[in-house]
Motif scaffolding. Structure first.
Motif, PDB file in Angstrom:
ATOM      1  N   VAL B  24       0.818  -1.206   0.000  1.00  0.00           N
ATOM      2  CA  VAL B  24       0.000   0.000   0.000  1.00  0.00           C
ATOM      3  C   VAL B  24       0.855   1.261   0.000  1.00  0.00           C
ATOM      4  O   VAL B  24       0.607   2.199  -0.764  1.00  0.00           O
ATOM      5  N   ILE B  27       2.397   1.974  -3.333  1.00  0.00           N
ATOM      6  CA  ILE B  27       1.428   2.542  -4.276  1.00  0.00           C
ATOM      7  C   ILE B  27       1.301   4.047  -4.044  1.00  0.00           C
ATOM      8  O   ILE B  27       1.268   4.844  -4.985  1.00  0.00           O
ATOM      9  N   VAL B  28       1.258   4.434  -2.775  1.00  0.00           N
ATOM     10  CA  VAL B  28       1.160   5.859  -2.462  1.00  0.00           C
ATOM     11  C   VAL B  28       2.381   6.602  -2.995  1.00  0.00           C
ATOM     12  O   VAL B  28       2.264   7.683  -3.580  1.00  0.00           O
ATOM     13  N   ALA B  83      -2.521  17.496   0.620  1.00  0.00           N
ATOM     14  CA  ALA B  83      -3.774  17.051   1.234  1.00  0.00           C
ATOM     15  C   ALA B  83      -4.118  15.639   0.795  1.00  0.00           C
ATOM     16  O   ALA B  83      -4.448  14.783   1.626  1.00  0.00           O
ATOM     17  N   THR B  84      -4.010  15.355  -0.526  1.00  0.00           N
ATOM     18  CA  THR B  84      -4.382  14.010  -0.990  1.00  0.00           C
ATOM     19  C   THR B  84      -3.430  12.973  -0.422  1.00  0.00           C
ATOM     20  O   THR B  84      -3.858  11.896  -0.011  1.00  0.00           O
ATOM     21  N   MET B  87      -4.128  12.274   3.207  1.00  0.00           N
ATOM     22  CA  MET B  87      -5.372  11.515   3.302  1.00  0.00           C
ATOM     23  C   MET B  87      -5.117  10.035   2.978  1.00  0.00           C
ATOM     24  O   MET B  87      -5.561   9.142   3.703  1.00  0.00           O
ATOM     25  N   LEU B  88      -4.355   9.798   1.880  1.00  0.00           N
ATOM     26  CA  LEU B  88      -4.033   8.420   1.491  1.00  0.00           C
ATOM     27  C   LEU B  88      -3.271   7.697   2.598  1.00  0.00           C
ATOM     28  O   LEU B  88      -3.574   6.548   2.927  1.00  0.00           O
ATOM     29  N   ILE B  91      -5.425   6.778   5.556  1.00  0.00           N
ATOM     30  CA  ILE B  91      -6.215   5.576   5.279  1.00  0.00           C
ATOM     31  C   ILE B  91      -5.319   4.335   5.332  1.00  0.00           C
ATOM     32  O   ILE B  91      -5.722   3.282   5.824  1.00  0.00           O
ATOM     33  N   ARG B  94      -4.850   3.281   8.877  1.00  0.00           N
ATOM     34  CA  ARG B  94      -6.072   2.632   9.377  1.00  0.00           C
ATOM     35  C   ARG B  94      -6.210   1.221   8.812  1.00  0.00           C
ATOM     36  O   ARG B  94      -6.618   0.297   9.518  1.00  0.00           O
ATOM     37  N   LEU B  95      -5.863   1.079   7.497  1.00  0.00           N
ATOM     38  CA  LEU B  95      -5.932  -0.238   6.862  1.00  0.00           C
ATOM     39  C   LEU B  95      -5.016  -1.214   7.586  1.00  0.00           C
ATOM     40  O   LEU B  95      -5.395  -2.357   7.839  1.00  0.00           O
ATOM     41  N   LYS B  98      -6.522  -2.464  10.752  1.00  0.00           N
ATOM     42  CA  LYS B  98      -7.633  -3.416  10.613  1.00  0.00           C
ATOM     43  C   LYS B  98      -7.174  -4.764  10.078  1.00  0.00           C
ATOM     44  O   LYS B  98      -7.679  -5.802  10.472  1.00  0.00           O
ATOM     45  N   TYR B  99      -6.254  -4.748   9.079  1.00  0.00           N
ATOM     46  CA  TYR B  99      -5.906  -5.991   8.407  1.00  0.00           C
ATOM     47  C   TYR B  99      -4.577  -6.575   8.873  1.00  0.00           C
ATOM     48  O   TYR B  99      -4.233  -7.681   8.496  1.00  0.00           O
TER      49      TYR B  99
END
Lengths: 513, 112
Positions: B24, B27-28, B83-84, B87-88, B91, B94-95, B98-99
């Protein structure tokens, strides 16, 4: 050119609300709900006032008051013409109803202030995109709207929401980059960012490869934002994972305001449209229409099915507009082109209303039962009469059953396709309409009729604010079919079609006072 | 011309990262590389050979200035990019919570 000082209110009020809510919302209980509802109600009233008074010539507002120097516009222009006011009316209507609906719905989340702040920010961005007359400013407002929507999709912060938001952000980020790149190309070529100014330069300029390339990049970028078929992968995840009022905003107006509206505005009013681009647009529209509805049949998740159906209905809008463009580029009959564009725009407003309503009623079902799987639902019509009947009205409207609004817009598109001798497209549109009826019958039967599958006996109707929004939208589903009546049609939608067909009308904003 | 080509290659490097990497965070990073290649393109289209910074003072001899507008646009775009990206990354964190993984092949609870 006529100056209109009220135009910036469309951006200032929601933006101000978005920044006041986190500050004052902590101190005063209920501030966030009151202010958002009031702001959107006021903006809706303002839009209706503009529509009733009629806009024959575009109104404009120069930010900062910079006068043009030697005929070259310097300030960022806000432009209010027939198309913008039409879109603003839809955006603020759905925003008001979704915000009002959310008052009861959002109680299960903890951060109400953040929700309403992001919600207002998203609407401010959309209003900005619709009003602006400057390409780079369009990009800035677009990013405001989509960044707020990324956060809102992930608002539940569970596994699915986060995954959907991540996908949405990667594809949305890519789309933004394509749009920015295309704006760079256009600026390089024309040395201006004002849409009307570019239009005058493009009109006089000869055939230009860079312009064609930038058109295609823009089409890919805004196509990603509008989720037209090869670019649709993010939409079902994002729209089904968001909280229901947000799903209704995203499906109802966001993909239209920042996707379809931008495509229409730039391709009709800015570029000298070529036959190839018109053909591409129509093909993409037809593909979306067919594949979206075929994918929707197999879905068992109620919101996911609605999301796929959005792709399919957006295809209808794009097809109507694409046929209009095709006729215009081949120098065909302008009346048929106008009829086709009228059908597309009519379907746009209808889709905003009934898809907003469908997502709100799906949200109501989820709110009371906590289930979204069609296999596990059933027999809710007796327990939730208002949700059930409004959802039934929306389903009939979207499948094109008379006398609801969806029937008339689809009819207009099909008649225009037949008159323009696109018989295949008319046939496909009819078949897809039947498929739409099939999957909405599946939705209705499995959700509201049949046996109660699990022990959901203590279910009540949803609270007043949610019922109110759904009832208003259901009434609109019936009332909007009045737009087809000649007298009303000329007053409301004809000015929009005229701004699109008469390119010279938009250029009036460059004329000196 | 060669700078534009290099700029395009930078874009492709970012695209390669987004398309092929499974992590992830990578990718960012790929997305940011693409973003910066576009910013570079904006800086390039405003550039004029031997142009000065567009600050007009008294007794200035040269009349050749670079175009200031793309520079202003790039500054705005960089702020939006910040900002983007934040934000990415928020997330992404947070991902991970959770995972318990950054591998996108294992982050697959949404299907159909």
């Amino acid at each position: 050119m006529i100056m209109e000082p009220l135009i910036p209110l469309y951006v200032i009020l929601p933006l101000g609300a978005a920044f006041l809510i986190p500050v004052i919302g902590r101190l005063i209980k209920g501030f966030q709900k009151t202010i958002t509802s009031l702001v959107f109600l006021f903006l809706l009233g303002l839009s209706i006032k503009f529509i009733i008074s009629g806009i024959n010539e575009p109104l404009s507002y120069r930010i900062g008051g910079w006068e043009p120097v030697a005929g070259i516009p310097i300030a960022i222009y806000f432009i209010l013409d027939g198309l913008s006011i039409f879109m603003l009316c839809i955006v603020n209507l759905i925003a008001f109803l979704s915000g009002f609906y959310a008052i009861s719905y959002i109680k299960k989340f903890t951060a109400e202030n953040n929700f309403y702040a992001l919600f207002s920010l998203m609407v401010a961005g959309m209003n900005g995109v619709i009003l602006t007359g400057d390409l780079f400013n369009l990009f800035v407002f677009l990013e405001i709207a989509v960044i707020a929507s990324y956060a809102l999709v992930a608002f539940g912060i569970e596994k699915e929401e986060l995954e959907a938001s991540f996908k949405y952000q990667v594809l949305g980020g890519l789309a933004s980059l394509l749009i920015l790149f295309s704006i760079g190309l256009l600026y390089w070529n024309t040395k201006t960012l004002n849409i009307a100014d570019i239009a005058t330069i493009v009109k006089t300029g000869a055939y230009n490869k860079i312009l064609i390339f930038s058109q295609l990049v823009l089409l890919a970028g805004f196509g990603l934002k509008a989720a037209i078929i090869p670019f649709h992968a993010w939409l079902p995840d994002a729209h089904s994972s968001a909280p229901s009022p947000i799903s209704s905003m995203l499906s109802g107006v966001l993909i239209k305001a920042i996707g379809i509206y931008a495509i229409i505005r730039l391709f009709f009013n800015m570029f000298a449209i070529s036959h190839e681009v018109a053909l591409t647009l129509t093909t993409l529209g037809v593909l979306s229409m067919v594949i979206g509805s075929l994918l929707a049949i197999g879905q068992w998740d109620i919101k996911r099915m609605l999301a796929y159906s959005s792709i399919s209905q957006v295809g209808y809008i794009i097809m109507g507009i694409g046929i209009g463009l095709l006729i215009l580029t081949t120098n065909g009959n302008k009346t048929i082109a106008a009829l086709s564009i009228f059908g597309g725009l009519f379907h746009l407003v209808n889709h905003a209303v009934f898809k907003g309503l469908l997502f709100l009623s799906a949200g109501a079902v989820e709110h009371r039962t906590g289930i979204r799987d069609l296999n596990k639902l059933g027999g809710l019509s007796g327990k939730m009469p208002i949700t059930s009947s409004s959802s039934l009205i929306a389903s009939l409207a979207i499948s094109g059953i008379p006398p609801f609004n969806g029937f008339f817009s689809k009819l207009v598109i099909i008649i225009a396709a037949i008159q323009g001798q696109f018989y295949w497209l008319a046939g496909i549109a009819i078949v897809i309409s039947i498929i739409t009826l099939a999957y909405f019958l599946k939705l209705q039967k499995n959700t509201f009729y049949g046996d109660v599958k699990n022990k959901i006996d203590n279910i009540k109707e949803v609270p007043f604010t949610m019922c109110f929004s759904m009832i208003v939208l259901a009434i609109l589903c019936v009332c909007l079919s009045l737009l087809i009546i000649p007298g009303i049609r000329e007053a409301v939608i004809e000015p929009v079609v005229n701004t699109l067909i008469n390119k010279a009308n938009y250029l009036l904003i460059l004329s000196e006072i | 011309m060669i700078v534009y080509l290099l700029c395009f290659i930078l874009f492709l490097v970012g695209l390669f990262g987004v398309l092929t990497k499974r992590n992830v965070i990578k990718i960012v990073i790929g997305l940011s590389i693409m973003e910066f290649s576009i910013f570079l393109f904006f800086a390039l289209i405003g550039y004029i050979d031997e142009g000065l910074a567009p600050i007009i003072v008294q007794n200035i001899s040269s009349t050749k200035f670079v175009d200031p507008l793309p520079q202003a646009m790039v500054l705005t775009a960089i702020v939006i990019g910040l900002a983007t990206n934040s934000m990415l990354l928020a997330i992404a964190i947070r991902l991970y919570k959770k995972y318990n993984t950054f591998d996108i092949r294992k982050i697959n609870s949404l299907k159909g």
